[in-house]
Design a protein around this motif. Sequence first.
Motif, short mmCIF file in Angstrom:
data_model
loop_
_atom_site.label_atom_id
_atom_site.label_comp_id
_atom_site.label_asym_id
_atom_site.label_seq_id
_atom_site.Cartn_x
_atom_site.Cartn_y
_atom_site.Cartn_z
N THR A 67 0.81 -1.14 0.14
CA THR A 67 -0.07 -0.23 -0.01
C THR A 67 0.86 1.27 0.01
OG1 THR A 67 -0.16 0.24 2.34
CG2 THR A 67 -1.77 -1.21 1.21
N ASP A 68 0.31 2.51 0.22
CA ASP A 68 0.77 3.62 -0.15
C ASP A 68 2.19 4.06 0.76
OD1 ASP A 68 -0.97 3.92 2.02
OD2 ASP A 68 -1.77 5.83 1.22
N MET A 99 -9.33 -2.85 0.64
CA MET A 99 -8.24 -3.33 0.10
C MET A 99 -8.42 -3.49 -1.64
SD MET A 99 -5.57 -2.98 1.79
CE MET A 99 -5.46 -2.13 3.33
N TRP A 115 -6.19 -1.42 -3.89
CA TRP A 115 -4.93 -1.87 -3.51
C TRP A 115 -4.66 -3.32 -4.31
CZ3 TRP A 115 -1.39 1.38 -3.39
CH2 TRP A 115 -1.77 2.70 -2.63
N ASP A 125 -5.27 -8.55 2.12
CA ASP A 125 -6.31 -8.03 1.37
C ASP A 125 -7.62 -8.30 2.26
OD1 ASP A 125 -6.76 -10.73 1.03
OD2 ASP A 125 -7.43 -10.55 -1.11
#
Length: 76
Positions: free
Chosen positions: A5-6, A62, A65, A57
């Motif tokens: 993720t980010d 999610m 993503w 997930d």
Amino acid sequence: TYVVTDNCIACKYTDCVEVCPVDCFYEGENTLVIHPDECIDCGVCEPECPADAIRPDTEPGMEDWVEFNRTYASQW
Ligand code: SF4
């Protein structure tokens, strides 16, 4: 599957790549990504990530993503 993720953006660590038993990490544009079809869901990488960027997930929200990881991992 687990997803990047980010928090991974511009991260220079590759601790996750080194522990993954199936080598399913790939280079994305500015993050690493996990190929969702290759990840065996072992969870080994999650605690290794110093940026806390790897999530299962099964957590809420999610879906985007997973697609992000699939898109970049599929380019290889
Ligand atoms: Fe690799 Fe396991 Fe992490 Fe999936 S959960 S990316 S198989 S280390």
